[in-house]
Design a protein around this motif. Sequence first.
Motif, PDB file in Angstrom:
ATOM      1  N   MET A 186       0.824  -1.200   0.000  1.00 62.74           N
ATOM      2  CA  MET A 186       0.000   0.000   0.000  1.00 62.74           C
ATOM      3  C   MET A 186       0.861   1.254   0.000  1.00 62.74           C
ATOM      4  O   MET A 186       0.563   2.232  -0.692  1.00 62.74           O
ATOM      5  N   ARG A 187       1.939   1.225   0.740  1.00 63.51           N
ATOM      6  CA  ARG A 187       2.799   2.399   0.855  1.00 63.51           C
ATOM      7  C   ARG A 187       3.540   2.730  -0.438  1.00 63.51           C
ATOM      8  O   ARG A 187       4.029   3.847  -0.602  1.00 63.51           O
ATOM      9  N   THR A 188       3.606   1.771  -1.343  1.00 60.18           N
ATOM     10  CA  THR A 188       4.287   2.046  -2.610  1.00 60.18           C
ATOM     11  C   THR A 188       3.502   2.998  -3.501  1.00 60.18           C
ATOM     12  O   THR A 188       4.015   3.441  -4.527  1.00 60.18           O
ATOM     13  N   HIS A 189       2.258   3.357  -3.122  1.00 57.73           N
ATOM     14  CA  HIS A 189       1.491   4.262  -3.987  1.00 57.73           C
ATOM     15  C   HIS A 189       2.186   5.620  -4.110  1.00 57.73           C
ATOM     16  O   HIS A 189       2.004   6.317  -5.105  1.00 57.73           O
ATOM     17  N   THR A 190       2.985   5.976  -3.109  1.00 55.72           N
ATOM     18  CA  THR A 190       3.706   7.250  -3.178  1.00 55.72           C
ATOM     19  C   THR A 190       4.773   7.225  -4.264  1.00 55.72           C
ATOM     20  O   THR A 190       4.855   8.139  -5.091  1.00 55.72           O
ATOM     21  N   THR A 191       5.575   6.176  -4.271  1.00 56.75           N
ATOM     22  CA  THR A 191       6.643   6.082  -5.270  1.00 56.75           C
ATOM     23  C   THR A 191       6.084   5.732  -6.655  1.00 56.75           C
ATOM     24  O   THR A 191       6.644   6.169  -7.666  1.00 56.75           O
ATOM     25  N   LEU A 192       4.994   4.979  -6.696  1.00 54.85           N
ATOM     26  CA  LEU A 192       4.390   4.649  -7.989  1.00 54.85           C
ATOM     27  C   LEU A 192       3.930   5.914  -8.717  1.00 54.85           C
ATOM     28  O   LEU A 192       4.189   6.091  -9.912  1.00 54.85           O
ATOM     29  N   GLY A 193       3.247   6.803  -8.004  1.00 50.90           N
ATOM     30  CA  GLY A 193       2.776   8.035  -8.624  1.00 50.90           C
ATOM     31  C   GLY A 193       3.915   8.933  -9.048  1.00 50.90           C
ATOM     32  O   GLY A 193       3.935   9.467 -10.167  1.00 50.90           O
ATOM     33  N   HIS A 194       4.890   9.110  -8.161  1.00 49.06           N
ATOM     34  CA  HIS A 194       6.041   9.960  -8.469  1.00 49.06           C
ATOM     35  C   HIS A 194       6.827   9.422  -9.652  1.00 49.06           C
ATOM     36  O   HIS A 194       7.163  10.152 -10.591  1.00 49.06           O
ATOM     37  N   ASP A 195       7.106   8.118  -9.624  1.00 54.35           N
ATOM     38  CA  ASP A 195       7.922   7.523 -10.688  1.00 54.35           C
ATOM     39  C   ASP A 195       7.208   7.550 -12.031  1.00 54.35           C
ATOM     40  O   ASP A 195       7.854   7.666 -13.077  1.00 54.35           O
ATOM     41  N   ALA A 196       5.878   7.464 -12.017  1.00 54.24           N
ATOM     42  CA  ALA A 196       5.130   7.537 -13.281  1.00 54.24           C
ATOM     43  C   ALA A 196       5.311   8.906 -13.927  1.00 54.24           C
ATOM     44  O   ALA A 196       5.485   9.009 -15.154  1.00 54.24           O
ATOM     45  N   LEU A 197       5.288   9.963 -13.126  1.00 55.44           N
ATOM     46  CA  LEU A 197       5.498  11.312 -13.668  1.00 55.44           C
ATOM     47  C   LEU A 197       6.916  11.473 -14.197  1.00 55.44           C
ATOM     48  O   LEU A 197       7.134  12.054 -15.272  1.00 55.44           O
ATOM     49  N   VAL A 198       7.887  10.960 -13.451  1.00 51.64           N
ATOM     50  CA  VAL A 198       9.282  11.069 -13.873  1.00 51.64           C
ATOM     51  C   VAL A 198       9.516  10.312 -15.181  1.00 51.64           C
ATOM     52  O   VAL A 198      10.170  10.807 -16.101  1.00 51.64           O
ATOM     53  N   ARG A 199       8.958   9.096 -15.268  1.00 51.21           N
ATOM     54  CA  ARG A 199       9.121   8.305 -16.496  1.00 51.21           C
ATOM     55  C   ARG A 199       8.459   8.994 -17.680  1.00 51.21           C
ATOM     56  O   ARG A 199       8.997   8.991 -18.805  1.00 51.21           O
ATOM     57  N   ALA A 200       7.290   9.578 -17.455  1.00 54.67           N
ATOM     58  CA  ALA A 200       6.592  10.261 -18.546  1.00 54.67           C
ATOM     59  C   ALA A 200       7.416  11.436 -19.056  1.00 54.67           C
ATOM     60  O   ALA A 200       7.502  11.677 -20.269  1.00 54.67           O
ATOM     61  N   GLU A 201       8.032  12.180 -18.152  1.00 56.56           N
ATOM     62  CA  GLU A 201       8.881  13.300 -18.571  1.00 56.56           C
ATOM     63  C   GLU A 201      10.053  12.798 -19.407  1.00 56.56           C
ATOM     64  O   GLU A 201      10.389  13.384 -20.444  1.00 56.56           O
ATOM     65  N   LYS A 202      10.675  11.712 -18.966  1.00 54.24           N
ATOM     66  CA  LYS A 202      11.812  11.162 -19.706  1.00 54.24           C
ATOM     67  C   LYS A 202      11.380  10.659 -21.077  1.00 54.24           C
ATOM     68  O   LYS A 202      12.066  10.873 -22.085  1.00 54.24           O
ATOM     69  N   THR A 203      10.241   9.994 -21.123  1.00 53.61           N
ATOM     70  CA  THR A 203       9.751   9.462 -22.393  1.00 53.61           C
ATOM     71  C   THR A 203       9.475  10.575 -23.393  1.00 53.61           C
ATOM     72  O   THR A 203       9.757  10.445 -24.585  1.00 53.61           O
ATOM     73  N   LEU A 204       8.918  11.683 -22.892  1.00 54.55           N
ATOM     74  CA  LEU A 204       8.575  12.806 -23.758  1.00 54.55           C
ATOM     75  C   LEU A 204       9.729  13.778 -23.951  1.00 54.55           C
ATOM     76  O   LEU A 204       9.591  14.777 -24.657  1.00 54.55           O
ATOM     77  N   GLY A 205      10.853  13.493 -23.301  1.00 54.04           N
ATOM     78  CA  GLY A 205      12.081  14.216 -23.604  1.00 54.04           C
ATOM     79  C   GLY A 205      12.275  15.557 -22.932  1.00 54.04           C
ATOM     80  O   GLY A 205      13.186  16.301 -23.314  1.00 54.04           O
ATOM     81  N   ARG A 206      11.471  15.883 -21.912  1.00 59.16           N
ATOM     82  CA  ARG A 206      11.665  17.179 -21.266  1.00 59.16           C
ATOM     83  C   ARG A 206      11.068  17.178 -19.869  1.00 59.16           C
ATOM     84  O   ARG A 206       9.957  16.691 -19.661  1.00 59.16           O
ATOM     85  N   VAL A 207      11.818  17.729 -18.925  1.00 58.13           N
ATOM     86  CA  VAL A 207      11.315  17.903 -17.561  1.00 58.13           C
ATOM     87  C   VAL A 207      10.471  19.164 -17.518  1.00 58.13           C
ATOM     88  O   VAL A 207      10.887  20.216 -18.026  1.00 58.13           O
TER      89      VAL A 207
END
Length: 248
Positions: A106-127
Amino acid sequence: MTHTSSAPHTDADEALHAAQVVVFALATLAELRDSDTESHLLRVQNYVRALCGELQKNPAYAATLTPAYVETLVGSVPMYDMGTIGIPDRILLKPGRLTPDEIAIMRTHTTLGHDALVRAEKTLGRVSPLLTVAKELTLCHQEKWDGTGYPKGLWGEQIPLSARIVALADVFDALISNKVYKDGVSVDRAVEIITEARGSHFDPALVDAFVAVQDTFRGIAVRHADTDADMQQKIEYMANAIAEVAVL
């Protein structure tokens, strides 16, 4: 007489509004899985705005809480719990006490949400600087002032101000809201609980600001209260989810 702006919406305005609608819509799906509603998000957004308004009177916070920052924070609120999308229904909707292993998941929901945003930024090539607050909220909204929160055990001002504000607003709403499996407490009791957690769970200055605007919180809770239809939707979703888990 009601006056409306005659200024036309630009393409940029429409694009921003469309993006906000999509974010809010996806966030309400995440909240539905946790037996919450879009009304919950509206309440938390309004609580956050009220807290910011009071904190702006405090010189220690005024420089950070500019009008632009507050708008970014309020607009980012729907994303704070997005990581719950990655938590299995058998854990997220379990009415009883979670096991230690289930709590860890259950506690991984914090890192799951954060990491999804970080991965999306990397995939789209810009922070995106506009997502800085959203990343703070997803990762840190379960941290506590005394360092006993998660996922990093941050304490005091190590915790981003955005996350400290949303944490208080979220806990207040969780306390007063009726769930499928429990009734919420009274607003008076919620105020007591949050006040008792001053300096442990919550930033003392935020609790002081909350106490000062508690009547505003009461008004928001009434104005954006869950409807009977909201509760029925939550009951039906949970019943269907539990039935699916039972089949599996």
